[in-house]
Scaffold this motif. Structure first.
Motif, PDB file in Angstrom:
ATOM      1  N   GLN A  30      -9.518  -1.192  10.323  1.00 30.63           N
ATOM      2  CA  GLN A  30      -9.992  -1.663   8.521  1.00 30.63           C
ATOM      3  C   GLN A  30      -8.433  -3.616   9.233  1.00 30.63           C
ATOM      4  O   GLN A  30      -9.454  -3.676   8.963  1.00 30.63           O
ATOM      5  CB  GLN A  30      -8.210  -1.278   8.401  1.00 30.63           C
TER       6      GLN A  30
ATOM      7  N   LYS B 130      -8.303   4.515  12.379  1.00 32.65           N
ATOM      8  CA  LYS B 130      -8.985   4.410  11.084  1.00 32.65           C
ATOM      9  C   LYS B 130      -7.956   2.806  10.393  1.00 32.65           C
ATOM     10  O   LYS B 130      -8.463   2.064  10.468  1.00 32.65           O
ATOM     11  CB  LYS B 130      -8.354   4.724  10.012  1.00 32.65           C
TER      12      LYS B 130
ATOM     13  N   GLU C 108      -5.073  19.140   9.575  1.00 32.85           N
ATOM     14  CA  GLU C 108      -5.421  18.623   8.474  1.00 32.85           C
ATOM     15  C   GLU C 108      -6.627  18.561   8.213  1.00 32.85           C
ATOM     16  O   GLU C 108      -7.936  18.565   8.501  1.00 32.85           O
ATOM     17  CB  GLU C 108      -4.644  17.077   8.749  1.00 32.85           C
TER      18      GLU C 108
ATOM     19  N   GLU D 112      -9.498  17.687  14.411  1.00 29.39           N
ATOM     20  CA  GLU D 112      -8.843  17.296  12.981  1.00 29.39           C
ATOM     21  C   GLU D 112      -9.060  16.179  13.672  1.00 29.39           C
ATOM     22  O   GLU D 112      -9.373  15.456  12.968  1.00 29.39           O
ATOM     23  CB  GLU D 112      -7.361  17.287  13.067  1.00 29.39           C
TER      24      GLU D 112
ATOM     25  N   ILE E  23      -4.750   8.156  11.787  1.00 25.24           N
ATOM     26  CA  ILE E  23      -4.021   7.252  10.879  1.00 25.24           C
ATOM     27  C   ILE E  23      -5.282   5.655  11.555  1.00 25.24           C
ATOM     28  O   ILE E  23      -5.102   4.464  10.992  1.00 25.24           O
ATOM     29  CB  ILE E  23      -3.293   6.953   9.865  1.00 25.24           C
TER      30      ILE E  23
ATOM     31  N   GLN F 203       0.381  -1.388  -0.230  1.00 30.51           N
ATOM     32  CA  GLN F 203      -0.244  -0.167   0.141  1.00 30.51           C
ATOM     33  C   GLN F 203       1.140   1.785  -0.141  1.00 30.51           C
ATOM     34  O   GLN F 203       0.823   1.987  -0.924  1.00 30.51           O
ATOM     35  CB  GLN F 203      -1.048  -0.016   1.347  1.00 30.51           C
ATOM     36  N   ASN F 204       2.369   1.501   1.357  1.00 31.43           N
ATOM     37  CA  ASN F 204       2.793   2.817   1.364  1.00 31.43           C
ATOM     38  C   ASN F 204       4.033   2.253  -0.689  1.00 31.43           C
ATOM     39  O   ASN F 204       3.536   3.800  -0.987  1.00 31.43           O
ATOM     40  CB  ASN F 204       3.615   2.313   1.898  1.00 31.43           C
TER      41      ASN F 204
ATOM     42  N   THR G 181       1.636   7.099   7.243  1.00 28.45           N
ATOM     43  CA  THR G 181       0.509   7.844   6.550  1.00 28.45           C
ATOM     44  C   THR G 181       0.242   5.716   6.724  1.00 28.45           C
ATOM     45  O   THR G 181      -1.003   5.733   6.189  1.00 28.45           O
ATOM     46  CB  THR G 181       0.888   7.389   4.704  1.00 28.45           C
TER      47      THR G 181
ATOM     48  N   ASP H  70       1.833  20.010   4.085  1.00 27.38           N
ATOM     49  CA  ASP H  70       2.863  19.847   4.422  1.00 27.38           C
ATOM     50  C   ASP H  70       3.223  18.759   4.192  1.00 27.38           C
ATOM     51  O   ASP H  70       4.347  17.335   4.513  1.00 27.38           O
ATOM     52  CB  ASP H  70       3.926  20.079   5.592  1.00 27.38           C
ATOM     53  N   VAL H  71       2.298  17.891   3.289  1.00 28.37           N
ATOM     54  CA  VAL H  71       2.706  16.088   3.603  1.00 28.37           C
ATOM     55  C   VAL H  71       3.781  15.537   2.228  1.00 28.37           C
ATOM     56  O   VAL H  71       4.250  15.024   2.204  1.00 28.37           O
ATOM     57  CB  VAL H  71       1.776  15.213   3.421  1.00 28.37           C
TER      58      VAL H  71
ATOM     59  N   PRO I 137      -7.758   9.587   1.455  1.00 31.04           N
ATOM     60  CA  PRO I 137      -8.608   9.590   2.018  1.00 31.04           C
ATOM     61  C   PRO I 137      -8.342   8.630   3.431  1.00 31.04           C
ATOM     62  O   PRO I 137      -9.304   8.088   4.592  1.00 31.04           O
ATOM     63  CB  PRO I 137      -9.703   8.437   0.976  1.00 31.04           C
ATOM     64  N   LEU I 138      -7.473   7.568   3.170  1.00 30.83           N
ATOM     65  CA  LEU I 138      -6.773   6.730   4.103  1.00 30.83           C
ATOM     66  C   LEU I 138      -5.473   7.414   4.600  1.00 30.83           C
ATOM     67  O   LEU I 138      -6.593   7.654   6.341  1.00 30.83           O
ATOM     68  CB  LEU I 138      -5.558   5.995   3.611  1.00 30.83           C
ATOM     69  N   THR I 139      -5.198   8.825   4.953  1.00 31.76           N
ATOM     70  CA  THR I 139      -4.405   9.626   6.086  1.00 31.76           C
ATOM     71  C   THR I 139      -4.610  11.052   6.211  1.00 31.76           C
ATOM     72  O   THR I 139      -3.635  12.037   6.529  1.00 31.76           O
ATOM     73  CB  THR I 139      -2.607   9.008   4.661  1.00 31.76           C
ATOM     74  N   GLN I 140      -5.427  11.686   5.635  1.00 31.75           N
ATOM     75  CA  GLN I 140      -6.085  12.694   4.971  1.00 31.75           C
ATOM     76  C   GLN I 140      -4.940  14.011   4.709  1.00 31.75           C
ATOM     77  O   GLN I 140      -4.292  12.391   4.234  1.00 31.75           O
ATOM     78  CB  GLN I 140      -6.046  13.582   6.914  1.00 31.75           C
TER      79      GLN I 140
ATOM     80  N   GLU J 229     -12.675  14.054  12.420  1.00 31.43           N
ATOM     81  CA  GLU J 229     -12.711  14.049  11.438  1.00 31.43           C
ATOM     82  C   GLU J 229     -12.349  13.460  10.600  1.00 31.43           C
ATOM     83  O   GLU J 229     -12.731  12.991   9.523  1.00 31.43           O
ATOM     84  CB  GLU J 229     -12.629  15.989  11.249  1.00 31.43           C
ATOM     85  N   GLY J 230     -10.945  13.768  11.017  1.00 36.14           N
ATOM     86  CA  GLY J 230     -10.079  12.027  10.187  1.00 36.14           C
ATOM     87  C   GLY J 230     -10.211  11.150  10.461  1.00 36.14           C
ATOM     88  O   GLY J 230     -10.618  10.064   9.530  1.00 36.14           O
TER      89      GLY J 230
ATOM     90  N   ALA K 261      -2.478  17.467   4.244  1.00 34.34           N
ATOM     91  CA  ALA K 261      -2.417  18.701   4.727  1.00 34.34           C
ATOM     92  C   ALA K 261      -1.287  19.877   4.264  1.00 34.34           C
ATOM     93  O   ALA K 261      -0.346  18.839   2.390  1.00 34.34           O
ATOM     94  CB  ALA K 261      -1.599  18.709   5.749  1.00 34.34           C
TER      95      ALA K 261
ATOM     96  N   LYS L  12      -1.384  14.166  13.377  1.00 34.11           N
ATOM     97  CA  LYS L  12      -2.194  14.006  12.469  1.00 34.11           C
ATOM     98  C   LYS L  12      -2.444  12.445  12.524  1.00 34.11           C
ATOM     99  O   LYS L  12      -3.078  11.529  12.057  1.00 34.11           O
ATOM    100  CB  LYS L  12      -2.587  14.144  11.159  1.00 34.11           C
TER     101      LYS L  12
ATOM    102  N   VAL M  28      -7.437   1.252  -0.157  1.00 31.94           N
ATOM    103  CA  VAL M  28      -6.291   1.069  -0.764  1.00 31.94           C
ATOM    104  C   VAL M  28      -6.100  -0.286  -2.749  1.00 31.94           C
ATOM    105  O   VAL M  28      -5.416   0.298  -3.227  1.00 31.94           O
ATOM    106  CB  VAL M  28      -6.014  -0.607  -0.125  1.00 31.94           C
TER     107      VAL M  28
ATOM    108  N   ASP N  33      -8.526  -2.234   3.771  1.00 29.42           N
ATOM    109  CA  ASP N  33      -9.055  -1.269   3.161  1.00 29.42           C
ATOM    110  C   ASP N  33      -9.561  -1.077   1.724  1.00 29.42           C
ATOM    111  O   ASP N  33      -8.323  -1.638   0.766  1.00 29.42           O
ATOM    112  CB  ASP N  33      -8.432  -0.212   3.320  1.00 29.42           C
TER     113      ASP N  33
ATOM    114  N   SER O 297      -9.700  16.326   5.620  1.00 25.52           N
ATOM    115  CA  SER O 297     -10.099  14.667   5.082  1.00 25.52           C
ATOM    116  C   SER O 297     -11.101  14.400   3.728  1.00 25.52           C
ATOM    117  O   SER O 297     -11.654  15.831   3.457  1.00 25.52           O
ATOM    118  CB  SER O 297     -11.182  14.300   6.140  1.00 25.52           C
TER     119      SER O 297
END
Lengths: 292, 394
Positions: free
Chosen positions: B251, B247, A119, B268, B244, A15-16, B216, A217-218, A210-213, B271-272, A215, B240, A142, A139, A121
């Motif tokens: 999963q 979630k 962050e 947040e 994860i 996935q990553n 992540t 600075d990502v 959708p998985l990680t949000q 929400e996240g 922002a 943040k 993924v 998920d 979503s």
């Protein structure tokens, strides 16, 4: 450790890895046509996610917002090349690379001002319970990431091998001057490669949000991982970028499984260094020998 | 050509010079109306970008709001308060540069900050060099455990929050816990204290995993935790990545209760994590559900007043981080009002140390020569996420 757990680690790595691969593809594309590393590549990843969120908040349906975000980011990539890089294209690679670093800072700052520091979503593409496969749960998002990565690779391979534009791009990667003498509009090829790279980065950013949000600075972390993946696989061809991404992702998750989560980033970097010592051209790269 | 170039230079220099003179005149005029004396200069080192941007921004909002309120009421001792903000980018090295700039160039009396534990510790050398008092908004215990006479702290440190949280876990029969913490200063500090305190609280730590800020996907760490079959998962971080973790647990089909740190008390996170946030528990101060103060109490009135004004100004109620900044600013302003004689960084530090019974958002502050935090477990309550908001978990 049982087989279901092992499979879960592999799924996590892939996935990553798929996300790293999408960013790495962007590095590879730009490198192939210009010979430089575009350090703004991570910011395209960030813009992909952020613009999709902005689209959804503005009331666009999710698929349309995602598509619009990829298209918009691609346009930003084209514009970036045209406005920031082309005027200095004769200044040599060092200057161009520094311009891309500057560009990444500008994009990041603008995103912070436009979208704020928190962050954000994005809803999942297809909501539902995770899919359980041989004891490992995956998920649904993924599956989208994997699917989109495969589509991107197939499309790029087709572009490279079957289309006139792809042949022009390959010609540019061998020699700019020779390509220009053959009547190829090299400036146009370079610009398109930036657009495509931006689109691929954005695709990764949209798919993973959708998985990680996401922002403002990502981008720097995504850029770093994507760059490592591109180097690991071998800069220059799309398959190598994907292999590099997947190997890097697997290395990280298997480090957690067998060694320690604290050292997972260190372990993958050590392996990256080891590969570069033994095979400087990357896992799948072809060594370029100067023929005299 | 050359002639014209020189002419241009002269014009530019003249233009810049006149602008500068105008600017200075403006500056003088600004200072002379209102109050006669120079304003008190306070520095703030905040994480406005980077991992803790979501913490530093409400902190800045709170300080701006309070500074404006106090200045509108005529300032302290008839002098206005001027706050200089610096962003440390959640980077200890940048925090040092920011503190140095505030001390050298702005000549500040005190520094509020930093947002994070790592950044707070990093600027100590600058603080010590200049002898300027520092009021930190970071929750690492190390901030005040590693005692420095110049450094004060407004949040509840881990040495208070961890035993409170462990006690709450024990009371709910959750005695086998898995720990997942991040590798930042705050997460490491929490991890060490949890491991140290667990046995005394009757809690067994059956798994320890870490995550890096920016990660992540935590399914790998959670799969390891799942294998250890804990009663609950205790998560210690403030970024943040918390959403994860929640979630990823969903999963993996993990029904184990997830318990966090005060750093997760952010909307947040809810929400996240979406549906995965439901049932999430964490300890924090009472500002999220002000009724917890007791509706007739002085702290309730102070908090309610702040919440009303903050909500009006920014359209969203303050979170715990805005509360920490309110407290840090209040501590400095309160001390400024009590200094006898000349206000210098040294006399201000002494006044801050004499803070006593000061009612803030995070609790009632009483500092002493040996305690620069001054809060107790009494200021904490346990929250639970239910229907996308925080409720008290009785």
């Amino acid at each position: 450790m049982n087989s279901a757990e092992l499979l879960q680690f592999v799924a996590s790595g892939l996935q990553n890895g798929a996300v790293y691969a999408l960013v790495a593809l962007g590095f590879t594309l730009v490198y192939a046509s210009t010979g430089i590393i575009n350090f703004a590549q991570g910011e395209f990843f960030m813009l992909g996610g952020m613009l999709a969120v902005a689209g959804v908040r503005a009331g666009l349906p999710l698929p349309f917002a995602a598509l619009a975000s990829v298209v918009l980011t691609a346009s930003i990539g084209l514009l970036f090349e045209r406005v920031a890089l082309r005027p200095r294209r004769d200044s040599g690679p060092t200057v161009l690379i520094i311009i891309t670093i500057g560009g990444s800072m500008v994009m990041k700052s603008l995103a912070r001002h436009a979208f704020g520091p928190n962050e954000l979503s994005l809803p999942p593409f297809s909501p539902g319970v995770p899919i359980v496969f041989a004891g490992a749960s995956i998920d649904r998002q993924v599956l989208w990431i994997w699917g989109l990565t495969i589509v991107a690779v197939v499309a790029l391979t087709f572009l490279y091998s079957k289309t006139k534009l792809g042949r022009a791009m390959r010609a540019c990667s061998l020699s700019h001057d020779a390509a220009r003498l053959m009547g190829i509009d090299t400036a146009r090829v370079v610009m398109i490669s930036f657009g495509l790279a931006a689109a691929l980065g954005a695709l990764g950013g949209v798919a993973v949000a959708p998985l990680t949000q996401t922002a403002f600075d990502v981008g720097s972390r995504a850029g770093l991982k994507g760059f490592a993946a591109a180097i690991l696989g071998g800069l220059g061809n799309p398959i190598a970028a994907v292999v590099g991404g997947l190997v890097l992702g697997l290395l990280e998750s298997l480090s957690v499984a067998f060694i320690s989560s604290t050292y997972k980033d260190a372990i993958s970097l050590v392996v990256l260094l080891a590969v570069l010592f033994l095979r400087p051209q990357g896992l799948l790269g072809k060594s370029r020998r100067e023929k005299v | 050509m050359k002639m014209r170039g020189r002419l241009l230079t002269v014009v530019v220099v003249l233009a810049l010079g006149s602008a500068l003179v105008a600017g200075c005149a403006q500056g003088k005029r600004g200072a002379s109306d209102g109050t006669s004396a120079k304003p008190y200069r306070i520095g703030a080192v905040l994480s406005l970008t980077g991992t803790y941007a979501g913490l530093g921004t409400p902190e800045q909002n709170a300080i701006k709001l309070e500074a404006a309120r106090i200045n509108a009421a005529g300032g302290i001792n008839g002098r206005l308060i001027e706050v200089f903000y610096e962003d440390d980018g959640t980077d200890p090295a940048k925090a040092v540069a920011a503190a140095a700039r505030l001390i050298e160039q702005e000549d500040v009396l005190a520094i509020i900050g930093a947002t994070g534990t790592g950044q707070t510790m990093a600027i100590r050398s600058e603080i010590a060099r200049a002898g300027v008092p520092q009021v930190s908004m970071a929750g690492g215990s190390v901030v005040t455990d590693d005692f420095d006479p110049l450094v004060f702290q407004t949040p509840w440190p881990n040495r208070i929050v961890v035993p409170f949280t462990l006690k709450a876990l024990k009371a709910r029969g959750l005695t086998k816990i898995a720990l997942i913490s991040d590798t930042s200063g705050y997460g490491t500090d929490g991890h060490d204290i949890i491991v140290k305190e667990a046995a005394a609280a009757g809690i067994e730590v059956v798994a320890e995993q870490t995550l890096n800020p920016g990660d992540t996907d935590m399914t790998a760490q959670l799969t390891k935790i799942k294998g250890a079959a804990p009663d609950a998962i205790l998560m210690w971080n403030a970024g943040k990545e918390a959403a994860i973790v929640a979630k990823n647990m969903q999963q993996l089909g993990m029904k184990t209760p997830l318990v966090g740190s005060p750093g997760n008390g952010r909307k947040e996170f809810i929400e996240g994590a979406g549906a995965a946030a439901e049932g999430f528990r964490f300890a924090a101060g009472k500002v999220l559900v002000p009724a917890a103060y007791g509706t007739d109490s002085e702290p309730y009135k102070v908090a309610n007043d702040f919440i009303t004004r903050y909500t009006k100004a920014y359209g969203t109620p303050p979170d715990i981080f805005a509360g920490h900044a309110y407290d840090a600013f209040l501590v400095v302003v309160d001390a400024l009002g009590r200094v006898e004689g000349d206000v210098t960084p040294g006399s201000l530090r002494d006044a801050i140390e004499k803070t006593s019974g000061l009612v803030g958002i995070g609790g009632t502050f009483s500092y002493s020569a040996t305690d620069h935090n001054g809060l107790t477990m009494e200021e904490l309550v346990l929250y639970r996420v239910a229907d996308k908001t925080w409720v008290l978990d009785q």
